[in-house]
Design an enzyme around this catalytic site. Sequence first.
Site, PDB file in Angstrom:
ATOM      1  N   LYS A  94     -29.900  38.480 -44.486  1.00  0.00           N
ATOM      2  CA  LYS A  94     -30.255  37.193 -43.884  1.00  0.00           C
ATOM      3  C   LYS A  94     -29.591  37.046 -42.502  1.00  0.00           C
ATOM      4  CE  LYS A  94     -30.873  35.225 -48.455  1.00  0.00           C
ATOM      5  NZ  LYS A  94     -30.253  34.540 -49.591  1.00  0.00           N
ATOM      6  N   GLN A 138     -24.916  31.205 -50.848  1.00  0.00           N
ATOM      7  CA  GLN A 138     -25.483  32.292 -51.643  1.00  0.00           C
ATOM      8  C   GLN A 138     -25.118  32.127 -53.118  1.00  0.00           C
ATOM      9  OE1 GLN A 138     -27.578  34.760 -50.457  1.00  0.00           O
ATOM     10  NE2 GLN A 138     -27.801  35.335 -52.597  1.00  0.00           N
ATOM     11  N   ASP A 161     -32.579  25.944 -48.009  1.00  0.00           N
ATOM     12  CA  ASP A 161     -33.034  26.612 -49.231  1.00  0.00           C
ATOM     13  C   ASP A 161     -33.975  25.701 -50.022  1.00  0.00           C
ATOM     14  OD1 ASP A 161     -32.399  29.229 -49.692  1.00  0.00           O
ATOM     15  OD2 ASP A 161     -30.382  28.831 -50.452  1.00  0.00           O
TER      16      ASP A 161
END
Length: 333
Positions: A94, A138, A161
């Site tokens: 990412k 994460q 997200d």
Amino acid sequence: MAQWALLISCPHPLLSVPLDSLPRRFVSSRHPERENLVATPMAQIIDGKAIAAEIRRDIAAEVAALSSAHNIVPGLAVVIVGSRKDSQTYVSMKRKACAEAGIRSVDVDLPEDTSQAALVAEVHRLNADPSVHGILVQLPLPKHINEEHILNEISIEKDVDGFHPLNIGKLAMKGRDPLFLPCTPKGCMELLSRSGITVKGKQAVVVGRSNIVGLPVSLLLLKADATVSIVHSRTPNPEAIVRQADIIIAAAGQAMMIKGDWIKPGAAVIDVGTNSIDDPTRKSGYRLVGDVDFAEASKVAGHLTPVPGGVGPMTVAMLLKNTVDGAKRGIVL
Ligand code: NAP
């Protein structure tokens, strides 16, 4: 619609099917009488890698324009706690994608024994930082940290997200728009629309009901006017339900569970599943497969995503898109 490839008797069992073993509609009408001729319906393979690369090029151009017109560089904070190898791989992927698009990556690497209070404080600091437009924590987090609590602390304006309950709640409600859509479901919808697949009025079946894929992708399909069924681990006879679908989204995490005879001919199949299975022929000893039996499905489906190279690259592209959208939201035009 499926594309039909006519093959002269091919020795590979997966690539050829005798004409008389195929349902009539599978057989090309062009040379039905010729012996030795076999017809194999070939799904159109949706190249998620190529589509994602195109989106990422557009994002890079948008980032450059934002910077020159408004002096804004989108910033994405990627927070990792601990040293799980798989999480580190995803995080570095990412961060690299950010760098390639010109997005500023704010790297927050915390040790495994970070307390929940310290992680909350870090999230609050990032919430308050105007140069950060998106925050990604994460998952999974170490066991002593409550993931739900942490995700709730991320400002919904920076929830790139799309996992914040307020964003998911708005997604579920008619007439409400979430600030961000979860990346993998958004990527699935993008693959459908860029492949020219109409969702409105179609029967869609989603296999899986997780908070990060199955449930939100079902809600997105519903918002796009599909008639949606959800299959999960307690659904009896799932193949009968899947067989009704014009659009199948497979997100169960069960290697090659969806067989060719589960699929309605011509259906669009988006395979989110990413499962590693033993493969002694590979140097690594394993390979990745989806939730769909690709070899079988490619003979029946109209469109099909591969694993890898289908949904995976789209997830990263959508994360970048959400970050840039977050940065643009603050601009008064
Ligand atoms: P998850 O949280 O484990 O959820 C799996 C879902 O599938 C659950 O709802 C479960 O039902 C259902 N399920 C499990 N076995 C089933 C079966 N035999 N029949 C029908 N339904 C079944 O997984 P996830 O996070 O949603 O991820 C799903 C898959 O997508 C995984 O392979 C994951 O690696 C992959 N993934 C890929 C990407 C990407 O970017 N490509 C992103 C995220 C996830 P219950 O609710 O009844 O338990």
